[in-house]
Scaffold this active site. Structure first.
Site, PDB file in Angstrom:
ATOM      1  N   CYS A 130      -1.209   6.212   9.152  1.00  0.00           N
ATOM      2  CA  CYS A 130      -1.496   4.894   8.567  1.00  0.00           C
ATOM      3  C   CYS A 130      -2.638   5.095   7.579  1.00  0.00           C
ATOM      4  O   CYS A 130      -2.643   6.084   6.837  1.00  0.00           O
ATOM      5  CB  CYS A 130      -1.849   3.887   9.667  1.00  0.00           C
ATOM      6  SG  CYS A 130      -3.244   4.386  10.712  1.00  0.00           S
ATOM      7  N   ARG A 185       0.846  -1.206   0.000  1.00  0.00           N
ATOM      8  CA  ARG A 185       0.000   0.000   0.000  1.00  0.00           C
ATOM      9  C   ARG A 185       0.881   1.255   0.000  1.00  0.00           C
ATOM     10  O   ARG A 185       0.578   2.231  -0.690  1.00  0.00           O
ATOM     11  CB  ARG A 185      -0.941   0.004   1.204  1.00  0.00           C
ATOM     12  CG  ARG A 185      -2.044  -1.021   1.123  1.00  0.00           C
ATOM     13  CD  ARG A 185      -3.001  -0.887   2.296  1.00  0.00           C
ATOM     14  NE  ARG A 185      -3.795   0.332   2.220  1.00  0.00           N
ATOM     15  CZ  ARG A 185      -4.576   0.780   3.198  1.00  0.00           C
ATOM     16  NH1 ARG A 185      -4.626   0.120   4.354  1.00  0.00           N
ATOM     17  NH2 ARG A 185      -5.286   1.882   3.043  1.00  0.00           N
TER      18      ARG A 185
END
Length: 278
Positions: free
Chosen positions: A235, A177
């Site tokens: 995050c 990611r």
């Protein structure tokens, strides 16, 4: 930092907890990105006396593209949730999940930055050596928990990402990611330019307990963290970023700061995204 911030080691072992369980409040903070039910997991088996903490209700405000999926709740909402769970201002809270603490770290961080003694159970529910309870848990009294503003010096907002003044910005998501190879949740792939990748799940051994302190220190030092370094953690939505912040303290560094909006906020803006490098 505020005078009331808790700066002791944020982890406790299952052996320690077994000897001190009667002196703490246990918080079960299981939550799953894939849609599994945290309450169902709790009812299937939890540490004796643990109270289930609903992350979406008490540890986050309603998400939206402008603020991200899990913005911090209003202090009075957080305080109400803690009172309903029977938590007092003076209680020591030990939180756990079944994912090495990457979810429960959010509650621990929120409590610690507002001056409350709170700790993460190293290894989570899997490390507990005793029996588990099933069902909805036992009743408890209403707690006396005060609403405290979120300390501004422990947070970074979107508008100040361009003015971090030498801080190390770390992204707690997995490498795929971060690099932009995949993005299952948010509208754009990639990461905030200048960020370094520190996947929070790589803070852990195979059994879900934290790496030795010397190994954690090497992970942070490889990103340029030294004594006194200002570290900002983000995050996907501001939850697992807290795991890196607790790991930072456990490794002996000064407390860092949280960008709570994280990628779920940033990716909805027209700000640039990086998709290569680590």
């Amino acid at each position: 930092m505020p005078d009331n911030v808790v700066v002791s080691d944020p982890l406790v072992s299952a052996a320690w907890l077994a000897d001190h369980a009667d002196a703490v409040v246990l918080a079960d903070v299981r939550w799953y990105l894939d849609g599994r039910s945290g309450p169902d997991a709790y009812r299937s088996g939890h540490l004796p006396g643990a109270r289930f903490v609903d992350l979406d209700r008490w540890l986050a405000d309603h998400g939206d593209p402008a603020r991200g999926r899990h913005p911090l709740p209003q202090p009075d909402v957080f305080a109400e949730g803690m009172r309903r769970l029977g938590i007092d201002d003076t209680d020591t809270v030990v939180a756990y999940d079944d994912a090495g603490g990457v979810i429960a770290a959010r509650l621990v961080w929120m409590l610690r930055v507002t001056g409350h003694p709170a700790f993460l159970l190293d290894g989570g529910i899997q490390a507990w050596p005793g029996r588990l309870e099933e069902g909805d848990g036992t009743g408890h009294h209403a707690g006396s928990f005060s609403a405290v503003p979120w300390p501004e010096d422990r947070l970074v907002d979107l508008e100040h990402l361009d003015d971090l003044d030498g801080a190390v910005l770390v992204d707690a998501r997995d490498g795929a990611r971060f690099r932009g190879e995949q993005e299952p949740v948010d509208p754009r792939a990639g990461h905030i330019p200048g960020a370094r990748n520190l996947p929070c799940r790589e803070n852990l051994r195979a059994d879900g307990t934290f790496l030795p302190i010397e190994d954690l220190r090497r992970r942070f030092e490889a990103l340029g963290v030294r004594t006194g370094t200002d570290l900002v953690s983000y995050c996907g939505s501001g939850v697992t970023a807290c795991h890196n912040l607790l790991a930072l303290e456990h490794a002996g560094f000064a407390p860092g700061r949280l960008y709570a909006g994280s990628w779920s906020q940033y990716s909805h803006t027209d700000r640039p995204a990086a998709t290569t490098g680590d």
